[in-house]
Design an enzyme around this catalytic site. Structure first.
Site, PDB file in Angstrom:
ATOM      1  N   HIS A 255      -6.042   3.811 -51.440  1.00 24.20           N
ATOM      2  CA  HIS A 255      -5.842   4.116 -50.020  1.00 24.20           C
ATOM      3  C   HIS A 255      -6.089   2.870 -49.164  1.00 24.20           C
ATOM      4  CE1 HIS A 255      -6.011   6.953 -46.502  1.00 24.20           C
ATOM      5  NE2 HIS A 255      -6.696   5.943 -45.995  1.00 24.20           N
ATOM      6  N   GLU A 256      -7.229   2.244 -49.361  1.00 25.23           N
ATOM      7  CA  GLU A 256      -7.553   1.063 -48.550  1.00 25.23           C
ATOM      8  C   GLU A 256      -6.650  -0.122 -48.904  1.00 25.23           C
ATOM      9  OE1 GLU A 256      -9.199   1.699 -46.082  1.00 25.23           O
ATOM     10  OE2 GLU A 256     -10.132   3.571 -46.749  1.00 25.23           O
ATOM     11  N   HIS A 259      -3.646  -0.032 -46.694  1.00 27.11           N
ATOM     12  CA  HIS A 259      -3.908  -0.630 -45.379  1.00 27.11           C
ATOM     13  C   HIS A 259      -3.878  -2.153 -45.456  1.00 27.11           C
ATOM     14  CE1 HIS A 259      -4.780   2.941 -43.119  1.00 27.11           C
ATOM     15  NE2 HIS A 259      -5.799   3.308 -43.877  1.00 27.11           N
ATOM     16  N   GLU A 285      -1.409   4.637 -41.759  1.00 24.21           N
ATOM     17  CA  GLU A 285      -1.849   5.684 -42.677  1.00 24.21           C
ATOM     18  C   GLU A 285      -0.737   6.096 -43.636  1.00 24.21           C
ATOM     19  OE1 GLU A 285      -4.809   6.571 -43.235  1.00 24.21           O
ATOM     20  OE2 GLU A 285      -5.718   5.531 -41.536  1.00 24.21           O
TER      21      GLU A 285
END
Length: 494
Positions: A255-256, A259, A285
């Site tokens: 997830h990170e 980003h 996101e």
């Protein structure tokens, strides 16, 4: 280059540098700062944010925005975006910016203590302070049709509360029946442990190398609440968290990474300017949700990853197959914690928070009533009882840092991830086979070209429509999860 444009670029670069320093201070506070430095850090962050704000809203910036003559489309985009930011920033007094930064830093420390003790009463005073400060911030934008519009627009430019309510309402109405229809499944393989943290660290390092992380430009650290911070295009900082009783670290790290990859792939010509960051929180996101779920829960990913998982934890996975793990990571089961939620229930966690935020700023919901309101919606949407505040209203850091208006962008980004995934599989039909071969570069390159490189040169709407071929639409994401659930029911998910 005309002198006014040269000076404008220089001044905007200085503001960008100050904002990056603020990011660095925030990262340090959450990752390595000793707890005793919290009050000092709050003052330091407040000072840096006030200086950046004062530097940006200086009258000279306004004069230069009027005088600068663009020499290219890039210059035109820079002036357009800087003017929008300038006009909005001028509305907010520097002393309020400083108060918000201080309240964010002190609120974070209060949240850590309250979460550890699972005691909302410890957090209620700083929460009230953050709400009061944001109400003062909303008052700086009296033209907003609804109070929450001003909060949402900060993270999702041009988005209005009514639009978000419509999109998220359609998402909610599509997801709730899927939760009710999901067949019982066993994911015990991924829970209870033990999953040694050292083994998880080795596995995560392998995954990050394979998806393209370069040690000279990236780093990974631990944090209570995982996040990503981009100090520069060549200094991307990811965080994750580990627990010996689950493997959530894999998904939080992916997830990170989503980003961080977005920020790292922005056109270098946009660096140190208002254009050199992600266009909106929802688009941001969409990248993290895509890597976490569409990639991290795909058959191809686990065909590649499973041998590394088994090598890292042979006692646990020596007698398993990649199909066993893939089946387990795609189980739909309501959980109390958002960051551990599956692809179906995650959106309901976010919609719950969005509705509570709108209630705080528009519906008369009092801060003291948040725990019970949280529990009521958890019961209604997920069929679960909240046992304590740590697993309920205190589980996320966002309100502690005054980030009201951010939560809905998680679900809006999830919607966009479904649209991107649909287009991606049309453009790269053998995508899953490439994952199975450990080839994640084609995906990263597609995203860099269609989304990342533009920074803020395009509007959020333009990015979504160009990359996906249409406006914001929950349909493709709902089709994606319905197809996955149908496959599971038919025994087609490995």
């Amino acid at each position: 280059m005309p002198p006014a444009l040269i000076e404008l670029r220089r001044r905007l670069a200085e503001v960008s540098d100050l904002e990056s320093l603020g990011q660095l201070l925030a990262w340090d506070q959450e990752v390595v700062m000793p707890p005793g430095g919290a009050e000092w850090r709050a003052q330091q962050r407040a000072t840096v944010e006030r200086l950046a704000h004062e530097r940006f809203v200086d009258d000279r910036i306004g004069e230069l925005l009027e005088a600068a003559i663009p020499e290219s489309e890039l210059d035109e985009d820079l002036i357009r975006v800087a003017r929008r930011d300038f006009e909005q920033a001028r509305r907010v007094p520097p002393e309020l910016v400083e108060e918000l930064a201080h309240a964010s830093a002190t609120g974070h420390e209060a949240w850590l203590r309250a979460r550890e003790d699972s005691d909302f009463a410890l957090f209620e005073p700083p929460m009230r302070r953050n709400v009061e400060l944001r109400r003062r911030w909303i008052a700086c934008f009296p033209e907003a049709e609804r109070p929450y519009d001003a909060l949402l627009d900060y993270y999702e430019p041009e988005m209005r509360t009514a639009q978000a309510e419509d999109a998220l309402g359609r998402l909610r109405d599509g997801l709730v029946p899927l939760v009710e229809q999901a067949a019982p499944a066993d994911d015990a393989l991924l829970h209870g442990g033990p999953f040694p943290v050292d083994a998880q660290r080795r596995l995560i390092a392998t995954i990050l190398r394979q998806v393209g992380v370069q040690p000279r430009q990236w780093r990974l650290d631990d944090a209570v609440h995982p996040f990503a911070a981009t100090v520069s295009l060549d200094d991307v900082r990811l965080t994750t968290r580990y627990a010996e009783d689950d493997l959530d670290s894999i998904f939080s790290t992916l997830h990170e990474f989503g980003h961080g990859l977005y920020e790292a792939n922005i056109d270098r010509a946009l660096a140190r300017s208002p254009l050199g960051t992600g266009v909106s929180s929802a688009v941001h996101e969409s990248q993290s949700r895509l890597w976490e779920n569409m990639v991290g829960r795909s058959p191809g990913f686990w065909r590649w990853c499973f041998p590394h998982l088994r090598a890292a934890m042979p006692e646990r996975f020596g007698d398993c197959t990649w199909e066993d793990v893939h089946r387990a990571v795609n189980v739909v089961r309501p959980t109390l914690v958002r960051v551990s939620a599956d692809e179906v229930t995650y959106g309901l966690h976010v919609i719950l928070r969005f509705e509570l935020e709108v209630g705080l700023f528009e519906g008369g919901l009092d801060v003291a009533d948040l725990p019970e309101a949280w529990a009521e919606r958890t019961r209604a949407y997920l069929g679960l009882e909240v046992p304590d505040h740590a697993h309920g209203v205190l589980q996320d850091v966002h309100w502690a840092e005054g980030l009201f208006g951010y939560f809905p962008t998680y679900a809006l980004g999830t919607i966009v991830s479904g649209q991107l995934w649909c287009r991606l599989n049309g453009d790269i039909p053998d995508l899953d086979e490439r994952f199975a071969a450990g080839e994640f570069g084609p995906l990263a390159d597609w995203l860099a070209e269609k989304v990342h490189r533009w920074g803020r040169r395009l509007t959020p709407t333009e990015v979504v429509e160009r990359a996906t071929g249409g406006p914001l639409d929950p349909g493709p994401y709902l089709d994606y999860v319905r197809a996955k659930l149908a496959g599971a029911s038919a025994g087609l998910i490995a």
